[in-house]
Motif scaffolding. Structure first.
Motif, PDB file in Angstrom:
ATOM      1  N   SER A 141       1.268   2.056   6.650  1.00 51.10           N
ATOM      2  CA  SER A 141       1.764   2.252   5.293  1.00 51.10           C
ATOM      3  C   SER A 141       2.733   3.432   5.215  1.00 51.10           C
ATOM      4  CB  SER A 141       0.593   2.447   4.319  1.00 51.10           C
ATOM      5  OG  SER A 141      -0.138   3.616   4.628  1.00 51.10           O
TER       6      SER A 141
ATOM      7  N   GLN B 267       0.831  -1.202   0.000  1.00 49.04           N
ATOM      8  CA  GLN B 267       0.000   0.000   0.000  1.00 49.04           C
ATOM      9  C   GLN B 267       0.868   1.255   0.000  1.00 49.04           C
ATOM     10  OE1 GLN B 267      -3.214   0.036  -0.332  1.00 49.04           O
ATOM     11  NE2 GLN B 267      -3.718   2.172   0.062  1.00 49.04           N
TER      12      GLN B 267
ATOM     13  N   LEU C  78       2.054   1.991  -3.509  1.00 47.05           N
ATOM     14  CA  LEU C  78       0.995   2.464  -4.398  1.00 47.05           C
ATOM     15  C   LEU C  78       0.437   3.821  -3.997  1.00 47.05           C
ATOM     16  CD1 LEU C  78      -1.004  -0.873  -4.812  1.00 47.05           C
ATOM     17  CD2 LEU C  78       0.541   0.173  -6.475  1.00 47.05           C
ATOM     18  N   ASN C  79       0.438   4.112  -2.699  1.00 49.53           N
ATOM     19  CA  ASN C  79      -0.282   5.289  -2.217  1.00 49.53           C
ATOM     20  C   ASN C  79       0.619   6.423  -1.750  1.00 49.53           C
ATOM     21  OD1 ASN C  79      -2.958   6.163  -2.086  1.00 49.53           O
ATOM     22  ND2 ASN C  79      -3.098   5.840   0.113  1.00 49.53           N
TER      23      ASN C  79
ATOM     24  N   ALA D 122      -4.099   1.809  -5.517  1.00 51.19           N
ATOM     25  CA  ALA D 122      -4.121   1.870  -4.057  1.00 51.19           C
ATOM     26  C   ALA D 122      -5.541   1.824  -3.517  1.00 51.19           C
ATOM     27  CB  ALA D 122      -3.418   3.143  -3.584  1.00 51.19           C
TER      28      ALA D 122
END
Length: 329
Positions: free
Chosen positions: A200, A86, A89-90, A181
């Motif tokens: 994250s 995560q 992706l985020n 995400a």
């Protein structure tokens, strides 16, 4: 009860829905302002170091708040692997791409191009079989959004493969990361929203800090006071607070409706850039903005039935005073 009163009551969203959409507006404001904060930050800080500081400060802040609340982060290695994915992706990939791109792209234009994540959420959902039925409205939204991207990025391509074109493509790539995400974020539904946000971000900081030390040698930098203030604003408002709201909304509204903040943050981000940085959008960018906003609105505004399900309202057949003859009309 008079018919007009019944109609007004039916049109008014349930209290919980109203609160969730208010949080969505707060999230849009936090993320809309982040593009101006980044633009100020990268004036004297390299992108990797800027994002490393952003994720570290935000992660430590959320960790402290979790401790005060008596909430522990999970210890299972499998959960931390999810946090790490995560984070990539985020935060790690999209944050760094945006910071790198804003060295040559205005904050307003970055806001527009990065608002296309709902389009990619929808396309990813189609590929994985988890999307809603591709209605004409949603297909129009995809077409309008992609047309907006082409209007903005395509005109840059006519002038050759310059640095600005690559930066704009980087912003679109960041939007794809955000789409992935949002889809992956559903695995954290059973957790307190602060837990995946903090976990994250701490994973992201662990990835970015060694890169910052190796690439930028931050002890040799001399950031301005404005850049440092922008980093703290990014960490507290646009990251710690925003991520907590984000994971809550993923759980309550779902990925597609949460992505509705994309069209809310566009005017916020553009107007902040115009007001505080003196930016001016070209006619092509305004046309692209109109297409993207129209597309994202068409794709993310939920149907009335979906809003009723989120608000926990009962179906018509179970409501008091709703007779079979009235329902059949």
């Amino acid at each position: 009860m008079p018919t007009t009163t019944l109609a007004a009551a039916a049109a008014k969203p349930p209290p919980r829905i109203a609160f969730e959409w208010m949080l969505l507006a707060v999230l849009a404001t936090c993320w809309g302002a982040s593009y101006t904060f980044i633009k100020i930050g990268v004036q004297t800080l390299p992108p990797v170091t800027l994002i490393a500081a952003r994720t570290l400060i935000a992660g430590l802040l959320l960790l402290g708040l979790l401790r005060l609340r008596g909430v522990r982060l999970p210890r299972e290695p499998a959960m931390w692997r999810r946090f790490a994915l995560q984070a990539c992706l985020n935060s790690v990939l999209p944050f760094t791409l945006i910071a790198w791109a804003e060295r040559s792209v205005d904050a307003g234009l970055a806001t527009i191009l990065n608002s296309t994540s709902p389009i990619f959420i929808f396309l990813l959902g189609l590929g994985m079989g988890g999307a809603e039925k591709p209605t004409l409205r949603r297909l129009f939204g995809v077409a309008a959004g992609l047309a907006g991207i082409c209007l903005i990025v395509g005109f840059e391509a006519l002038h050759g493969l310059g640095h600005s074109l690559l930066a704009q493509l980087g912003l679109v790539a960041a939007a794809v990361c955000y789409g992935c995400a949002a889809m992956f974020g559903r695995v954290f539904k059973g957790l307190d929203p602060m837990v995946p946000a903090g976990g994250s971000l701490l994973c992201g900081a662990a990835m970015l800090l060694p890169a910052s030390l190796a690439i930028d040698r931050p002890w040799t930098l001399a950031p301005s006071a404005a850049s440092m203030a922008a980093v703290f604003a990014l960490a507290v408002l646009s990251t710690a607070l925003a991520f907590t709201i984000y994971f809550r909304l993923i759980k309550t509204l779902g990925p597609m409706s949460t992505a509705a903040q994309a069209y809310l943050r566009v005017p916020v981000g553009v107007m902040i850039g115009v007001a505080f940085l003196g930016e001016v959008l070209s006619p092509t960018a305004w046309a692209g903005l109109a297409c993207i906003v129209a597309g994202v609105v068409a794709m993310t505004v939920p149907a009335r039935s979906a809003m009723a399900r989120i608000g926990g309202s009962r179906p018509a057949s179970t409501r008091p005073g709703c007779s079979p003859s009235r329902r059949s009309r």
